[in-house]
Design a protein around this motif. Structure first.
Motif, PDB file in Angstrom:
ATOM      1  N   ALA A 142       0.855  -1.184   0.000  1.00 19.43           N
ATOM      2  CA  ALA A 142       0.000   0.000   0.000  1.00 19.43           C
ATOM      3  C   ALA A 142       0.895   1.238   0.000  1.00 19.43           C
ATOM      4  O   ALA A 142       1.915   1.269   0.685  1.00 19.43           O
ATOM      5  CB  ALA A 142      -0.897  -0.001   1.229  1.00 19.43           C
ATOM      6  N   PHE A 143       0.516   2.221  -0.775  1.00 18.26           N
ATOM      7  CA  PHE A 143       1.299   3.457  -0.855  1.00 18.26           C
ATOM      8  C   PHE A 143       0.330   4.638  -0.831  1.00 18.26           C
ATOM      9  O   PHE A 143      -0.549   4.739  -1.689  1.00 18.26           O
ATOM     10  CB  PHE A 143       2.121   3.463  -2.146  1.00 18.26           C
ATOM     11  CG  PHE A 143       2.870   4.747  -2.400  1.00 18.26           C
ATOM     12  CD1 PHE A 143       3.613   5.349  -1.391  1.00 18.26           C
ATOM     13  CD2 PHE A 143       2.827   5.345  -3.652  1.00 18.26           C
ATOM     14  CE1 PHE A 143       4.303   6.533  -1.624  1.00 18.26           C
ATOM     15  CE2 PHE A 143       3.519   6.535  -3.896  1.00 18.26           C
ATOM     16  CZ  PHE A 143       4.258   7.133  -2.885  1.00 18.26           C
ATOM     17  N   VAL A 144       0.483   5.490   0.189  1.00 12.27           N
ATOM     18  CA  VAL A 144      -0.412   6.644   0.340  1.00 12.27           C
ATOM     19  C   VAL A 144       0.402   7.908   0.560  1.00 12.27           C
ATOM     20  O   VAL A 144       0.767   8.237   1.689  1.00 12.27           O
ATOM     21  CB  VAL A 144      -1.397   6.458   1.527  1.00 12.27           C
ATOM     22  CG1 VAL A 144      -2.393   7.603   1.580  1.00 12.27           C
ATOM     23  CG2 VAL A 144      -2.130   5.126   1.439  1.00 12.27           C
ATOM     24  N   PRO A 145       0.740   8.618  -0.505  1.00 11.75           N
ATOM     25  CA  PRO A 145       1.382   9.915  -0.319  1.00 11.75           C
ATOM     26  C   PRO A 145       0.338  10.976   0.014  1.00 11.75           C
ATOM     27  O   PRO A 145      -0.852  10.775  -0.247  1.00 11.75           O
ATOM     28  CB  PRO A 145       2.026  10.191  -1.676  1.00 11.75           C
ATOM     29  CG  PRO A 145       1.201   9.432  -2.654  1.00 11.75           C
ATOM     30  CD  PRO A 145       0.581   8.270  -1.925  1.00 11.75           C
ATOM     31  N   PHE A 146       0.786  12.057   0.612  1.00 11.93           N
ATOM     32  CA  PHE A 146      -0.139  13.117   1.032  1.00 11.93           C
ATOM     33  C   PHE A 146       0.485  14.474   0.712  1.00 11.93           C
ATOM     34  O   PHE A 146       1.659  14.703   1.015  1.00 11.93           O
ATOM     35  CB  PHE A 146      -0.385  12.986   2.544  1.00 11.93           C
ATOM     36  CG  PHE A 146      -1.168  14.118   3.139  1.00 11.93           C
ATOM     37  CD1 PHE A 146      -2.547  14.073   3.147  1.00 11.93           C
ATOM     38  CD2 PHE A 146      -0.526  15.230   3.686  1.00 11.93           C
ATOM     39  CE1 PHE A 146      -3.287  15.108   3.688  1.00 11.93           C
ATOM     40  CE2 PHE A 146      -1.262  16.275   4.227  1.00 11.93           C
ATOM     41  CZ  PHE A 146      -2.641  16.211   4.226  1.00 11.93           C
ATOM     42  N   PHE A 147      -0.301  15.345   0.099  1.00  9.20           N
ATOM     43  CA  PHE A 147       0.197  16.684  -0.245  1.00  9.20           C
ATOM     44  C   PHE A 147      -0.792  17.724   0.263  1.00  9.20           C
ATOM     45  O   PHE A 147      -2.001  17.556   0.068  1.00  9.20           O
ATOM     46  CB  PHE A 147       0.270  16.878  -1.766  1.00  9.20           C
ATOM     47  CG  PHE A 147       0.984  15.810  -2.517  1.00  9.20           C
ATOM     48  CD1 PHE A 147       2.333  15.960  -2.819  1.00  9.20           C
ATOM     49  CD2 PHE A 147       0.320  14.662  -2.927  1.00  9.20           C
ATOM     50  CE1 PHE A 147       3.000  14.962  -3.545  1.00  9.20           C
ATOM     51  CE2 PHE A 147       0.984  13.670  -3.634  1.00  9.20           C
ATOM     52  CZ  PHE A 147       2.331  13.822  -3.941  1.00  9.20           C
ATOM     53  N   ARG A 148      -0.280  18.794   0.881  1.00  4.64           N
ATOM     54  CA  ARG A 148      -1.146  19.929   1.181  1.00  4.64           C
ATOM     55  C   ARG A 148      -0.464  21.213   0.730  1.00  4.64           C
ATOM     56  O   ARG A 148       0.728  21.411   0.968  1.00  4.64           O
ATOM     57  CB  ARG A 148      -1.495  20.030   2.666  1.00  4.64           C
ATOM     58  CG  ARG A 148      -2.373  21.266   2.944  1.00  4.64           C
ATOM     59  CD  ARG A 148      -2.761  21.411   4.395  1.00  4.64           C
ATOM     60  NE  ARG A 148      -3.705  20.404   4.842  1.00  4.64           N
ATOM     61  CZ  ARG A 148      -5.025  20.451   4.633  1.00  4.64           C
ATOM     62  NH1 ARG A 148      -5.559  21.429   3.932  1.00  4.64           N
ATOM     63  NH2 ARG A 148      -5.795  19.503   5.116  1.00  4.64           N
ATOM     64  N   LEU A 149      -1.257  22.047   0.108  1.00  5.92           N
ATOM     65  CA  LEU A 149      -0.795  23.364  -0.316  1.00  5.92           C
ATOM     66  C   LEU A 149      -1.647  24.375   0.431  1.00  5.92           C
ATOM     67  O   LEU A 149      -2.875  24.370   0.305  1.00  5.92           O
ATOM     68  CB  LEU A 149      -0.991  23.496  -1.826  1.00  5.92           C
ATOM     69  CG  LEU A 149      -0.431  24.738  -2.499  1.00  5.92           C
ATOM     70  CD1 LEU A 149       1.086  24.811  -2.341  1.00  5.92           C
ATOM     71  CD2 LEU A 149      -0.799  24.739  -3.978  1.00  5.92           C
ATOM     72  N   ASP A 150      -0.997  25.212   1.265  1.00  4.64           N
ATOM     73  CA  ASP A 150      -1.743  26.128   2.116  1.00  4.64           C
ATOM     74  C   ASP A 150      -1.497  27.570   1.697  1.00  4.64           C
ATOM     75  O   ASP A 150      -0.383  27.938   1.333  1.00  4.64           O
ATOM     76  CB  ASP A 150      -1.319  25.926   3.576  1.00  4.64           C
ATOM     77  CG  ASP A 150      -2.323  26.521   4.546  1.00  4.64           C
ATOM     78  OD1 ASP A 150      -3.415  25.921   4.678  1.00  4.64           O
ATOM     79  OD2 ASP A 150      -2.019  27.564   5.154  1.00  4.64           O
ATOM     80  N   GLN A 151      -2.536  28.377   1.772  1.00  5.62           N
ATOM     81  CA  GLN A 151      -2.444  29.761   1.312  1.00  5.62           C
ATOM     82  C   GLN A 151      -1.430  30.586   2.121  1.00  5.62           C
ATOM     83  O   GLN A 151      -0.610  31.304   1.551  1.00  5.62           O
ATOM     84  CB  GLN A 151      -3.832  30.413   1.409  1.00  5.62           C
ATOM     85  CG  GLN A 151      -3.886  31.834   0.894  1.00  5.62           C
ATOM     86  CD  GLN A 151      -5.248  32.466   1.114  1.00  5.62           C
ATOM     87  OE1 GLN A 151      -6.134  31.876   1.748  1.00  5.62           O
ATOM     88  NE2 GLN A 151      -5.429  33.670   0.602  1.00  5.62           N
TER      89      GLN A 151
END
Lengths: 395, 261
Positions: free
Chosen positions: A68-77
């Motif tokens: 299982a592979f779960v990358p996570f990305f967040r781009l915040d203002q």
């Protein structure tokens, strides 16, 4: 040689066992509106954020092995610390009749209580995500589960520690003053390479579910020490102690009533202390001749360090209501109020969600603080009341 | 010649005589026992299920899930339901160790938190994932769960059926009674009417597209539940039934929940 490895990997990827090469996940946009002026003029009243969490899953060997592979990305203002990338999961799993072996980064949850997760300790909290501490960073580990008639014994070896994330200078809600993660310090000279260990026994006996665990290693929740940084500003510097923690979590499921208890004993982080959280959840099925279920929650949280505890749950009552509408849109509303018995401070949380069509989910969340005493850790965020809308496309 | 004819006639009359002596309750129970007997020995079963929820305005939404069941001797079956769609609940899994009269043991796995939650099984009458099927409609059907009464024989859509009334004996049922049209050949229901706690007709279930597996076990391809009080309905489309897959207790324990797909 490389060529052979490639052929091998390719053979795994195209093997016909189901589910093979499955991609799923979500793409979301979050908007937060803060109702009061910030404590720090560098903070903002509005914040927009984008998040992407795909998930790859593949299994083979008749489902006894999987990846299982779960990358996570967040781009915040506004918040540079909240703009981040993490690998939530990258795990190889091997299942046998009497054991399960997991190697890689992953998330593990322990506990039964709703208003805080007292005994849950394997993963570091990704605090920039949400102050509810339910978002976690992927923890590198080798986890062997030994499965017996008398219960499951999980052994964990964690060779690398993940530091807690903290909001940056423009982030909100956040500690006051800001936490500077560049100035983190460790008790262990091995720092983040300290090998942390844990063991957990879990089982159920009739309508009782029990978990007993011991953890030795780097404390996931740091002490925050006021420090002057190089430019002469007062900041908070995380300090990670080596701790020993023994815990128990217990639930009795008696008809519509769930009785819950979590307790821990921790040493190594200042003075040795105990903390306990206990309560109930009662569900009224189909209220007023409708399909709606109403759950009523009551909990008490205690920490014997009292007011000096680095937690908001040192002597607090919590009460909540959970409405499950049981409709096609899976509509839900959860309301919870935490009341500090010493300071009279109150913390109100409302969370609601509803599916739109088949693929979209709209979530609403609001967190409001009242009468926070300056002695309580929640005081730092007492002007950070907010309303959040979170819309996701799920695929 | 005459004498020779007499014996077969007598043999024909004897079982008929027994049937007349049987009460309606005994006959109802006997049919339920026979149905249970005929549906024993499948060991384990997997199937894919599509659920189509339609409201009274005709708007519909879909769910898909995988179901695994394990036959347990002398107790209720074990079952595992793994959701695939809608995508926001993908990976959510529901484990149930059912029992005839004592409460079932149930756990729910929430993949976002990686949390296994023991849940109350007292909620029998509540809707299963927003559908017109209640938890009790989808639970393992053990003989002891009901008392029975044979009402009459009938023919529906060219099929001979027993019409049986059954009364739930377990706690927290949403029904006073159900009337089941049991096919005489398959010993499987073609139609079931559900009467609510006020004894008013609440729902009708029609099962169709039956197929026989392993030369013994009949399974429906389609089940249509209509709620007469709300105008909503739920269709279940069953696909890819497979039996004797070599599943065991380990495939239905709490550890399995964390990796169910």
């Amino acid at each position: 040689m490389k060529y052979k490895i490639f052929i091998f990997l390719f053979a795994i990827l195209i093997s016909t066992n189901t589910p093979a090469n499955e991609w799923s996940g979500y793409l979301g946009t979050e908007f937060r509106y803060f109702t009061q002026d910030p404590r720090d003029p560098g903070q903002h009243d509005e914040n927009l954020s984008l998040v992407f969490e795909p998930e790859y899953y593949h299994e083979w060997d008749k489902g006894t092995q999987s990846l299982a592979f779960v990358p996570f990305f967040r781009l915040d203002q506004h918040d540079n610390e909240r703009t981040h990338f993490d690998i939530r999961e990258l795990t190889w799993l091997k299942v046998a009749e009497n054991w399960e072996l997991r190697v890689g980064l992953r998330k593990v949850f322990w506990g039964v209580i709703e208003f805080q997760h007292l005994v849950d300790i394997i993963n570091q909290t990704d605090l920039v995500e949400n102050i509810d501490t339910e978002d976690k960073l992927g923890q590198p580990m080798i986890n062997l589960a030994l499965i017996n008639d008398w219960g499951t014994v999980d052994l964990f070896i964690m060779p690398y520690f993940r530091e807690r994330t903290f909001p940056g200078i423009e982030g909100r809600p956040r500690n006051q003053p800001v936490v500077d993660t560049d100035l983190s310090k460790y008790e262990s000279s091995a720092e983040e390479k300290h090998i942390d260990l844990a063991i957990r026994y879990s089982h159920y006996f009739g309508d009782w579910d029990i978990g007993v665990a011991h953890f030795y290693g780097t404390s996931r929740d740091p002490r925050l020490l006021p420090t002057v940084n190089r430019s002469g500003a007062l900041i908070l510097a995380p300090f990670y102690d080596i701790i020993n923690q023994t815990s128990i979590d217990l639930q009795a499921t008696k008809g519509n009533m769930l009785w819950k208890l979590e307790a821990l004993h921790r040493s190594g982080q200042g003075e040795t202390y105990n903390a306990v959280a206990g309560g109930f959840e009662y569900t009224f099925v189909g209220i007023f001749d409708s399909a709606i279920d109403l759950g009523v929650l009551g909990e008490y949280h205690y920490d014997d360090r009292g007011e000096s505890a680095a937690t908001i749950f040192e002597d607090d009552l919590a009460t909540g209501m959970r409405f499950a509408f049981n409709d096609a849109q899976s509509s839900e509303i959860l309301m919870g109020l935490i009341w500090d018995r010493n300071t009279g401070g109150k913390f109100l949380n409302i969370e609601a969600s509803r599916r739109i069509g088949n693929d979209w989910l709209l979530e609403m969340e609001t967190r409001l603080l009242f009468n926070q005493s300056s002695s309580d850790p929640a005081f730092a965020i007492s002007r950070d009341d907010y309303l959040e809308l979170f819309l996701t496309y799920n695929f | 010649m005459r004498k020779n004819c007499f014996l077969p006639i007598l043999l024909l009359i004897l079982p008929l005589h027994n049937a007349f002596a049987e009460t309606a309750e005994e006959k109802g129970l006997a049919i339920a026992v026979e149905a249970d007997k005929r549906d024993t020995g499948w060991v384990d079963q997997t199937a894919d299920l599509e659920m189509i929820l339609t409201n009274k305005h005709g708007e519909s939404s879909r769910r898909t899930m995988k179901l695994k069941s394990l036959e347990v001797d002398g107790d209720g079956d074990k079952s595992l339901t793994i959701f695939d769609k809608p995508r926001d609940i993908k990976g959510t899994a529901f484990l149930s160790h059912t029992h005839a009269l004592k409460p079932d043991d149930q756990w729910l796995y929430l993949p976002a938190l990686k949390r296994i939650k023991r849940i109350s099984s007292a909620n029998k009458s509540g809707p299963f994932v927003g559908s017109e099927f209640a938890y009790e409609d989808l639970s393992s059907q053990e003989v002891e769960k009901y008392t029975y009464k044979w009402l009459r024989d009938e023919t529906i859509d060219g099929h001979d059926v027993f019409v049986i009334e059954r009364f739930p004996q377990y706690k927290n049922s949403g029904y006073t009674r159900q009337i089941s049209w049991m096919d005489k050949e398959m010993y499987q229901p073609r139609k079931v009417e559900f009467y609510d706690r006020k004894n008013t007709l609440l729902k009708t279930l029609v099962s169709s597209d039956y197929e026989q597996y392993l030369d013994q076990y009949w399974r429906p391809g389609k089940m249509e539940m209509v709620n007469h009080q709300t105008g909503k309905k739920t269709d279940l489309i069953w696909k890819d039934y497979q039996f004797k897959n070599g599943l065991g207790d380990r495939d239905f324990d709490r550890n399995t929940l964390k990796r169910a797909r």
